[in-house]
Design a protein around this motif. Structure first.
Motif, PDB file in Angstrom:
ATOM      1  N   TRP A   1       0.724  -1.332  -0.118  1.00  9.57           N
ATOM      2  CA  TRP A   1       0.094   0.100   0.031  1.00  9.57           C
ATOM      3  C   TRP A   1       0.903   1.316   0.056  1.00  9.57           C
ATOM      4  O   TRP A   1       1.998   1.375   0.805  1.00  9.57           O
ATOM      5  N   SER A   2       0.681   2.408  -0.632  1.00  9.20           N
ATOM      6  CA  SER A   2       1.575   3.318  -0.900  1.00  9.20           C
ATOM      7  C   SER A   2       1.675   4.083   0.223  1.00  9.20           C
ATOM      8  O   SER A   2       2.704   4.864   0.460  1.00  9.20           O
ATOM      9  N   GLY A   3       0.756   4.087   1.017  1.00 11.59           N
ATOM     10  CA  GLY A   3       0.820   4.808   2.374  1.00 11.59           C
ATOM     11  C   GLY A   3      -0.528   4.715   2.977  1.00 11.59           C
ATOM     12  O   GLY A   3      -1.354   3.760   2.863  1.00 11.59           O
ATOM     13  N   LEU A   4      -0.491   5.531   4.139  1.00 10.08           N
ATOM     14  CA  LEU A   4      -1.727   5.151   5.157  1.00 10.08           C
ATOM     15  C   LEU A   4      -2.979   5.486   4.443  1.00 10.08           C
ATOM     16  O   LEU A   4      -4.103   4.606   4.551  1.00 10.08           O
ATOM     17  N   ASP A   5      -3.155   6.389   3.476  1.00 12.54           N
ATOM     18  CA  ASP A   5      -4.413   6.629   2.593  1.00 12.54           C
ATOM     19  C   ASP A   5      -4.837   5.474   1.817  1.00 12.54           C
ATOM     20  O   ASP A   5      -5.891   5.418   1.501  1.00 12.54           O
ATOM     21  N   ALA A   6      -3.811   4.603   1.635  1.00 10.40           N
ATOM     22  CA  ALA A   6      -4.157   3.828   0.472  1.00 10.40           C
ATOM     23  C   ALA A   6      -4.649   2.456   0.877  1.00 10.40           C
ATOM     24  O   ALA A   6      -5.035   1.370   0.140  1.00 10.40           O
ATOM     25  N   VAL A   7      -4.687   2.240   2.298  1.00 10.46           N
ATOM     26  CA  VAL A   7      -5.090   1.062   2.858  1.00 10.46           C
ATOM     27  C   VAL A   7      -6.774   0.997   2.930  1.00 10.46           C
ATOM     28  O   VAL A   7      -7.473   1.897   3.113  1.00 10.46           O
ATOM     29  N   PRO A   8      -7.203  -0.083   2.158  1.00  9.48           N
ATOM     30  CA  PRO A   8      -8.740  -0.160   1.949  1.00  9.48           C
ATOM     31  C   PRO A   8      -9.457  -0.623   3.119  1.00  9.48           C
ATOM     32  O   PRO A   8      -8.793  -1.262   4.254  1.00  9.48           O
ATOM     33  N   ALA A   9     -10.461  -0.086   3.186  1.00  9.69           N
ATOM     34  CA  ALA A   9     -11.462  -0.383   4.513  1.00  9.69           C
ATOM     35  C   ALA A   9     -11.280  -1.663   4.964  1.00  9.69           C
ATOM     36  O   ALA A   9     -11.491  -2.222   6.276  1.00  9.69           O
ATOM     37  N   ASP A  10     -11.403  -2.667   4.015  1.00  8.16           N
ATOM     38  CA  ASP A  10     -11.586  -4.283   4.407  1.00  8.16           C
ATOM     39  C   ASP A  10     -10.110  -4.716   4.952  1.00  8.16           C
ATOM     40  O   ASP A  10     -10.003  -5.963   5.255  1.00  8.16           O
TER      41      ASP A  10
ATOM     42  N   VAL B   1       5.859   6.722  14.515  1.00  8.85           N
ATOM     43  CA  VAL B   1       5.394   7.731  13.552  1.00  8.85           C
ATOM     44  C   VAL B   1       4.917   7.112  12.291  1.00  8.85           C
ATOM     45  O   VAL B   1       5.607   6.211  11.801  1.00  8.85           O
ATOM     46  N   VAL B   2       3.938   7.841  11.475  1.00 11.21           N
ATOM     47  CA  VAL B   2       3.729   7.298  10.223  1.00 11.21           C
ATOM     48  C   VAL B   2       3.831   8.854   9.470  1.00 11.21           C
ATOM     49  O   VAL B   2       2.844   9.594   9.623  1.00 11.21           O
ATOM     50  N   ASN B   3       4.701   8.842   8.660  1.00 11.55           N
ATOM     51  CA  ASN B   3       4.587   9.926   7.734  1.00 11.55           C
ATOM     52  C   ASN B   3       3.774   9.859   6.409  1.00 11.55           C
ATOM     53  O   ASN B   3       4.115   8.626   5.824  1.00 11.55           O
ATOM     54  N   SER B   4       2.902  10.703   6.199  1.00 11.10           N
ATOM     55  CA  SER B   4       1.886  10.441   5.233  1.00 11.10           C
ATOM     56  C   SER B   4       2.161  11.646   4.162  1.00 11.10           C
ATOM     57  O   SER B   4       1.825  12.641   4.481  1.00 11.10           O
ATOM     58  N   GLY B   5       2.504  11.223   2.932  1.00  7.50           N
ATOM     59  CA  GLY B   5       2.394  12.309   1.652  1.00  7.50           C
ATOM     60  C   GLY B   5       3.562  13.278   1.946  1.00  7.50           C
ATOM     61  O   GLY B   5       4.310  13.043   2.561  1.00  7.50           O
ATOM     62  N   ALA B   6       3.496  13.904   0.867  1.00  9.94           N
ATOM     63  CA  ALA B   6       4.701  15.084   0.771  1.00  9.94           C
ATOM     64  C   ALA B   6       4.782  15.974   2.205  1.00  9.94           C
ATOM     65  O   ALA B   6       5.988  15.945   2.689  1.00  9.94           O
ATOM     66  N   ASP B   7       3.728  16.496   2.453  1.00 10.88           N
ATOM     67  CA  ASP B   7       3.820  17.462   3.515  1.00 10.88           C
ATOM     68  C   ASP B   7       3.991  16.524   5.016  1.00 10.88           C
ATOM     69  O   ASP B   7       4.733  17.138   5.976  1.00 10.88           O
TER      70      ASP B   7
END
Ligand code: AMP
Length: 113
Positions: free
Chosen positions: A47-56, A84-90
């Motif tokens: 998964w490319s990052g935290l936002d890419a993890v599907p609900a299931d 720590v989870v760094n997520s995305g560019a910012d």
């Protein structure tokens, strides 16, 4: 993913100091440690990052945290630690495969940079 360094580590195709592995997750020491203990905990699934993890697959997020907690005990971080989870560019994410940083062995400062 063919060009993902963490997928290659998970597949055993790139060397790493692996300190935990099971069917779903892997933990290995960071190549450029920012604390006396600096471990990365990753899912085997790309998964490319935290936002890419599907609900299931959200249960995997709990497992990642649980492994951090178990490793903190094993690595003697009784005085405390940081996850720590760094997520995305910012967020400062540089590797596009979800990973948790487990940092310990020194006092942490706040706010982070
Ligand atoms: P982030 O900036 O949150 O994406 O963190 C990526 C982390 O991966 C950094 O702390 C790097 O030092 C670490 N890293 C990059 N390549 C490797 C590698 N081959 N083995 C271990 N850690 C790595």
């Amino acid at each position: 993913m063919a060009d993902c360094i963490f997928c290659k580590i998970a597949a055993g195709e790139l060397p790493a100091d692996v300190i935990h592995q099971d069917a779903d997750l892997l933990a290995f020491r960071d190549l450029n440690p920012q604390a006396p203990v600096h471990v990365l905990v990753i899912p085997r699934t790309h998964w490319s990052g935290l936002d890419a993890v599907p609900a299931d697959a959200e249960a995997t997020l709990g497992r990642l945290l649980a492994v951090c907690r178990t490793l903190a005990v094993r690595l003697g971080l009784s005085a405390g630690y940081r996850v720590v989870v760094n997520s995305g560019a910012d967020g400062g994410q540089t590797v596009g495969h979800l990973h948790l940083h487990l940092l310990g062995g020194r006092g942490m400062t706040w706010p982070p940079g």
